[in-house]
Design an enzyme around this catalytic site. Structure first.
Site, PDB file in Angstrom:
ATOM      1  N   LYS A  19       7.108   9.692 -10.661  1.00  0.00           N
ATOM      2  CA  LYS A  19       7.560   9.131  -9.651  1.00  0.00           C
ATOM      3  C   LYS A  19       7.476   7.561  -9.563  1.00  0.00           C
ATOM      4  O   LYS A  19       8.401   6.620  -9.492  1.00  0.00           O
ATOM      5  CB  LYS A  19       6.788   9.453  -8.236  1.00  0.00           C
ATOM      6  N   ARG A  94       3.061  12.282   2.334  1.00  0.00           N
ATOM      7  CA  ARG A  94       2.309  13.397   1.524  1.00  0.00           C
ATOM      8  C   ARG A  94       1.895  14.581   2.390  1.00  0.00           C
ATOM      9  O   ARG A  94       1.430  15.475   1.777  1.00  0.00           O
ATOM     10  CB  ARG A  94       1.079  12.643   1.105  1.00  0.00           C
ATOM     11  N   ARG A 133      -2.495   8.136 -18.904  1.00  0.00           N
ATOM     12  CA  ARG A 133      -2.077   6.892 -18.365  1.00  0.00           C
ATOM     13  C   ARG A 133      -3.113   5.808 -18.543  1.00  0.00           C
ATOM     14  O   ARG A 133      -4.042   5.802 -18.114  1.00  0.00           O
ATOM     15  CB  ARG A 133      -1.815   7.211 -16.869  1.00  0.00           C
ATOM     16  N   ARG A 167      -7.309   4.304 -14.181  1.00  0.00           N
ATOM     17  CA  ARG A 167      -7.537   5.020 -12.866  1.00  0.00           C
ATOM     18  C   ARG A 167      -8.728   5.889 -12.806  1.00  0.00           C
ATOM     19  O   ARG A 167      -8.788   6.890 -13.737  1.00  0.00           O
ATOM     20  CB  ARG A 167      -6.327   5.456 -12.014  1.00  0.00           C
ATOM     21  N   ARG A 178      -6.485  16.837  -7.522  1.00  0.00           N
ATOM     22  CA  ARG A 178      -5.361  16.231  -7.002  1.00  0.00           C
ATOM     23  C   ARG A 178      -4.350  17.348  -7.037  1.00  0.00           C
ATOM     24  O   ARG A 178      -3.539  17.449  -6.116  1.00  0.00           O
ATOM     25  CB  ARG A 178      -4.974  14.932  -7.699  1.00  0.00           C
TER      26      ARG A 178
HETATM   27  P1  AMP Z   1      -0.855   8.151  -6.076  1.00  0.00           P
HETATM   28  O1  AMP Z   1      -1.149   6.446  -6.856  1.00  0.00           O
HETATM   29  O2  AMP Z   1       0.314   8.083  -5.469  1.00  0.00           O
HETATM   30  O3  AMP Z   1      -0.944   8.957  -7.061  1.00  0.00           O
HETATM   31  O4  AMP Z   1      -2.056   8.021  -5.145  1.00  0.00           O
HETATM   32  C1  AMP Z   1      -3.271   8.078  -5.356  1.00  0.00           C
HETATM   33  C2  AMP Z   1      -4.334   8.594  -4.191  1.00  0.00           C
HETATM   34  O5  AMP Z   1      -4.247   7.501  -3.202  1.00  0.00           O
HETATM   35  C3  AMP Z   1      -3.956   9.920  -3.822  1.00  0.00           C
HETATM   36  O6  AMP Z   1      -4.786  10.687  -4.556  1.00  0.00           O
HETATM   37  C4  AMP Z   1      -4.551   9.729  -2.385  1.00  0.00           C
HETATM   38  O7  AMP Z   1      -6.106   9.755  -2.404  1.00  0.00           O
HETATM   39  C5  AMP Z   1      -4.258   8.326  -1.925  1.00  0.00           C
HETATM   40  N1  AMP Z   1      -2.739   8.379  -1.353  1.00  0.00           N
HETATM   41  C6  AMP Z   1      -1.647   7.941  -1.717  1.00  0.00           C
HETATM   42  N2  AMP Z   1      -0.659   8.032  -0.665  1.00  0.00           N
HETATM   43  C7  AMP Z   1      -1.200   8.996   0.325  1.00  0.00           C
HETATM   44  C8  AMP Z   1      -0.448   9.054   1.457  1.00  0.00           C
HETATM   45  N3  AMP Z   1       0.626   9.096   1.793  1.00  0.00           N
HETATM   46  N4  AMP Z   1      -1.595  10.021   2.266  1.00  0.00           N
HETATM   47  C9  AMP Z   1      -2.702  10.048   1.647  1.00  0.00           C
HETATM   48  N5  AMP Z   1      -3.355   9.779   0.750  1.00  0.00           N
HETATM   49  C10 AMP Z   1      -2.441   8.922  -0.045  1.00  0.00           C
END
Ligand code: AMP
Length: 227
Positions: A19, A94, A133, A167, A178
């Protein structure tokens, strides 16, 4: 696309489906803002704000922080001039509850989601994708040990920095959580958007450039059909 219509897109898929990689290109191409809630939340954590402290423990464990934090950040961003032509949502909504809140925000603004693009990937490939990553520590550009190394090893293609980070939630022991959280809480968004008749499924296992082409075709088609 005329100036009164906005291109609102959501890119969906499990962690590691690509994404983020695809979003950067897509947002630039259409001049729309990139709303990546993961990046926004990481920025809050890095800033050491009160909100950041609340959410860090959830993120480090691969869990979702309470949605009011996320929805508030998104709603603020949607009102910025950067988002005047439209928005590319990456990592938001999400949960079904977030999707419903977004519908309400859109309704109040007389807008709607144009298309929801789902990157379908083989779950077995995700662990390798995620655990390899790394990011430029300065500009945040994303790389991968196998699939997307910098053009010159150790130097960021975008900003020339030589510092990179991984990360914490990309560590193998967090990835499993996750993926489970994704399957339980986020996967139901696929039928949600299918029901609205705006879902497009793209093969996320293809080469990065092939995936971009397929997504571009979907978006071009949505624009041709008058949004
Ligand atoms: P990402 O960078 O999209 O993989 O998001 C990393 C982490 O951020 C996720 O595992 C969640 O802990 C948090 N996160 C990101 N977007 C959301 C969302 N829309 N709702 C809740 N938690 C989020």
């Amino acid at each position: 696309m005329d100036s009164s219509t906005r291109l609102n897109l959501v890119l969906m898929g499990p962690p590691g489906s690509g994404k983020g990689t695809q979003s950067v290109h897509l947002a630039q191409m259409y001049g729309i803002c990139h709303v990546a809630t993961g990046d926004m939340l990481r920025a809050e954590v890095a800033a050491g704000s009160y909100l950041g402290l609340q959410i860090q423990k959830y993120m480090d464990e691969g869990l979702y922080p309470p949605e009011e934090y996320v929805v508030q950040l998104v709603a603020q961003k949607m009102d910025t001039p950067e988002c005047a032509k439209g928005i590319l949502f990456d990592g938001f909504p999400r949960t079904l509850s977030q999707a419903e809140k977004l519908e309400t925000i859109f309704r109040d603004k007389g807008q709607s989601m144009t298309a929801a693009i789902f990157l379908r990937v083989d779950e077995k490939a995700l662990v390798e994708r995620i655990s390899g990553r790394f990011l430029c520590a300065k500009c945040g550009s994303a790389y991968h040990d196998t699939f997307k190394r910098p053009l010159t090893d150790g130097v960021c293609d975008q900003c020339g920095s030589t510092e990179f980070v991984r990360r914490k939630d990309d560590e193998r022991n967090v990835i499993e959580t996750r993926l489970k959280v994704y399957n339980d809480m986020t996967a139901p968004l696929v039928p949600f958007y299918a029901h609205q008749g705006i879902l497009h499924v793209v093969d996320g296992m293809a080469e990065i450039s092939e995936v971009s082409k397929e997504i571009d075709a979907v978006v071009a088609n949505s624009i041709r059909n008058g949004l």
